[in-house]
Structure formats: C-alpha cells, structure tokens
Design a protein around this motif. Sequence first.
Motif, PDB file in Angstrom:
ATOM      1  N   UNK A 100     -47.988 -15.904 -17.430  1.00  0.00           N
ATOM      2  CA  UNK A 100     -47.218 -17.184 -17.005  1.00  0.00           C
ATOM      3  C   UNK A 100     -47.599 -18.587 -17.249  1.00  0.00           C
ATOM      4  N   UNK A 101     -49.092 -18.568 -17.501  1.00  0.00           N
ATOM      5  CA  UNK A 101     -49.577 -19.611 -18.055  1.00  0.00           C
ATOM      6  C   UNK A 101     -49.854 -19.971 -19.507  1.00  0.00           C
ATOM      7  N   UNK A 102     -49.041 -19.021 -19.994  1.00  0.00           N
ATOM      8  CA  UNK A 102     -49.044 -19.322 -21.601  1.00  0.00           C
ATOM      9  C   UNK A 102     -50.053 -18.666 -22.672  1.00  0.00           C
ATOM     10  N   UNK A 103     -50.791 -17.739 -22.203  1.00  0.00           N
ATOM     11  CA  UNK A 103     -51.570 -17.144 -22.948  1.00  0.00           C
ATOM     12  C   UNK A 103     -50.757 -16.384 -23.846  1.00  0.00           C
ATOM     13  N   UNK A 104     -51.542 -16.194 -25.243  1.00  0.00           N
ATOM     14  CA  UNK A 104     -51.014 -15.306 -26.280  1.00  0.00           C
ATOM     15  C   UNK A 104     -49.736 -16.156 -26.789  1.00  0.00           C
ATOM     16  N   UNK A 105     -49.504 -17.386 -26.386  1.00  0.00           N
ATOM     17  CA  UNK A 105     -48.135 -18.057 -26.834  1.00  0.00           C
ATOM     18  C   UNK A 105     -46.995 -17.837 -25.998  1.00  0.00           C
ATOM     19  N   UNK A 106     -46.929 -16.994 -24.856  1.00  0.00           N
ATOM     20  CA  UNK A 106     -45.913 -16.817 -24.320  1.00  0.00           C
ATOM     21  C   UNK A 106     -46.068 -17.560 -22.966  1.00  0.00           C
ATOM     22  N   UNK A 107     -44.832 -18.232 -22.232  1.00  0.00           N
ATOM     23  CA  UNK A 107     -44.582 -18.614 -21.093  1.00  0.00           C
ATOM     24  C   UNK A 107     -43.720 -17.995 -20.279  1.00  0.00           C
ATOM     25  N   UNK A 108     -44.159 -16.682 -19.589  1.00  0.00           N
ATOM     26  CA  UNK A 108     -43.354 -15.848 -18.903  1.00  0.00           C
ATOM     27  C   UNK A 108     -42.834 -16.371 -17.565  1.00  0.00           C
ATOM     28  N   UNK A 109     -41.513 -15.986 -17.453  1.00  0.00           N
ATOM     29  CA  UNK A 109     -40.858 -16.542 -16.092  1.00  0.00           C
ATOM     30  C   UNK A 109     -39.950 -15.215 -15.753  1.00  0.00           C
ATOM     31  N   UNK A 110     -39.888 -15.177 -14.355  1.00  0.00           N
ATOM     32  CA  UNK A 110     -39.067 -13.992 -13.705  1.00  0.00           C
ATOM     33  C   UNK A 110     -37.899 -14.830 -13.110  1.00  0.00           C
ATOM     34  N   UNK A 111     -36.715 -14.188 -12.980  1.00  0.00           N
ATOM     35  CA  UNK A 111     -35.571 -14.588 -12.322  1.00  0.00           C
ATOM     36  C   UNK A 111     -34.913 -13.604 -11.447  1.00  0.00           C
ATOM     37  N   UNK A 112     -34.473 -13.958 -10.288  1.00  0.00           N
ATOM     38  CA  UNK A 112     -33.908 -13.153  -9.332  1.00  0.00           C
ATOM     39  C   UNK A 112     -32.226 -13.829  -9.393  1.00  0.00           C
ATOM     40  N   UNK A 113     -31.601 -12.960  -9.939  1.00  0.00           N
ATOM     41  CA  UNK A 113     -30.003 -13.441  -9.827  1.00  0.00           C
ATOM     42  C   UNK A 113     -29.058 -12.898  -8.802  1.00  0.00           C
ATOM     43  N   UNK A 114     -28.327 -13.703  -8.275  1.00  0.00           N
ATOM     44  CA  UNK A 114     -27.506 -13.124  -7.085  1.00  0.00           C
ATOM     45  C   UNK A 114     -26.109 -13.462  -7.552  1.00  0.00           C
ATOM     46  N   UNK A 115     -25.197 -12.586  -7.598  1.00  0.00           N
ATOM     47  CA  UNK A 115     -23.510 -12.821  -7.981  1.00  0.00           C
ATOM     48  C   UNK A 115     -22.647 -12.290  -6.925  1.00  0.00           C
ATOM     49  N   UNK A 116     -21.913 -13.174  -6.312  1.00  0.00           N
ATOM     50  CA  UNK A 116     -20.844 -12.813  -5.200  1.00  0.00           C
ATOM     51  C   UNK A 116     -19.902 -12.299  -5.960  1.00  0.00           C
ATOM     52  N   UNK A 117     -19.419 -10.913  -5.773  1.00  0.00           N
ATOM     53  CA  UNK A 117     -18.431 -10.275  -6.430  1.00  0.00           C
ATOM     54  C   UNK A 117     -17.331 -10.042  -5.251  1.00  0.00           C
ATOM     55  N   UNK A 118     -16.101 -10.650  -5.529  1.00  0.00           N
ATOM     56  CA  UNK A 118     -15.139 -10.552  -4.495  1.00  0.00           C
ATOM     57  C   UNK A 118     -14.548  -9.020  -4.518  1.00  0.00           C
ATOM     58  N   UNK A 119     -14.099  -8.590  -3.156  1.00  0.00           N
ATOM     59  CA  UNK A 119     -13.486  -7.302  -3.039  1.00  0.00           C
ATOM     60  C   UNK A 119     -12.119  -7.364  -2.562  1.00  0.00           C
TER      61      UNK A 119
END
Length: 191
Positions: free
Chosen positions: A172-191
């Motif tokens: 995440x700190x940017x080593x090797x030119x990358x800046x990783x981030x992870x996401x947790x996405x929540x979607x409400x689906x109507x039933x």
Amino acid sequence: MSLRITKPAFNVREKINELEGIVSYDRMPQGSVIQVVQGRLTNQTESSAGVNVDVDIGLYAYISPRYRTSKILVTLDSLPIRMRGASTSVHFLLQRRIGSEQQSGQANSYTWLNHVATAEYSGVMTPADTYNFEYYPGLNYLDSPGTTELVGYRIIGNKNSGSGGVAYNHNAGGGRGAHNYATLTLMEIKQ
C-alpha cells in the motif's frame, strides 16, 4: 361477445424524463440496485499475531438498507496478502454486525459475528521465497440481514499456521511504483 382492450404505445425514456429522471424506490422492480456504499483500505497492516488470532485490518463498510427484505451484495476486490515466513497460511473472515453504531470504523461494544470464512491461503516456501509469496483473494457474498438498521461489515485476517508475519493490503505504501488499495463494496438489491 369478446372485449378488446388496447393501450396506447409509450416511450419509457419519455416517461422517465417526465419524472425528471427520478423513480421512487417503491416503484423500482425486483433486482434493482437501491444504493451502493464502499469502504476503502489504503494502508498496509503488518501483523505478527500468533496462530488463530483475529487481526482487524481496518477494512469496513456500513449500509442502512431501505427495505427489510433487501439483499446486500458484499464484494471484496483484490486484497493483497503477503506471507513473511515459511509454511505460513492464512484465511480471512467477513464479519457482520447489526446496530446503530456511528460510522467511525472503530470496534466498540456491538458484537461482530463471523459470517463467512474463506479458503486457506498457504504454501511452503524456501528461504529465497520468503518475501515473494503473495495472494490476491476476493469475495462475493449475497447476504439477507432482514433489517433496516445500520449493518456493518468488516474483513478480519487470521493466521492458521506458521511463525512468519503477514502483510494485509501489501504494498500500500507505493513500493515498485504501486499504490494498492482494497475496497469492500455493499449493494442493496431490492427483492
């Protein structure tokens, strides 16, 4: 005697424009996405915790479903995990809690319950491979919380075996030119 009923043709786009592009949630069909929220982890969490110790890596997301009958689609994108020692294995947990906690992302007196456990990510490494064994697990889970209260989800790491440390959201700190981030996405689906 037969009765014939006809309806005038109409253009769906024109009808939506008449509503100024706003369709009430109650009029949306089943399967419609009602809302989307996302938690994002931008920091790396280094853990030297022992075996079978839960590690809060700091990835949370909260949603207040509009309907009790809604489903919540929980999606974790790639979460880089790096083992820092030979024969180290880990898994992660999706935990859920229901309650009116403020959206601070901090644990408090509300109880987090294990909801889903992933497969074990492991491998036998030689000393030359110690810093080169990495996984990018993801997760899709359709939940039915059955409430309109605030529902929280978080990701927990847990080491199954080995003495090496574990880096969650590695690089995440940017080593090797990358800046990783992870996401947790929540979607409400109507039933």
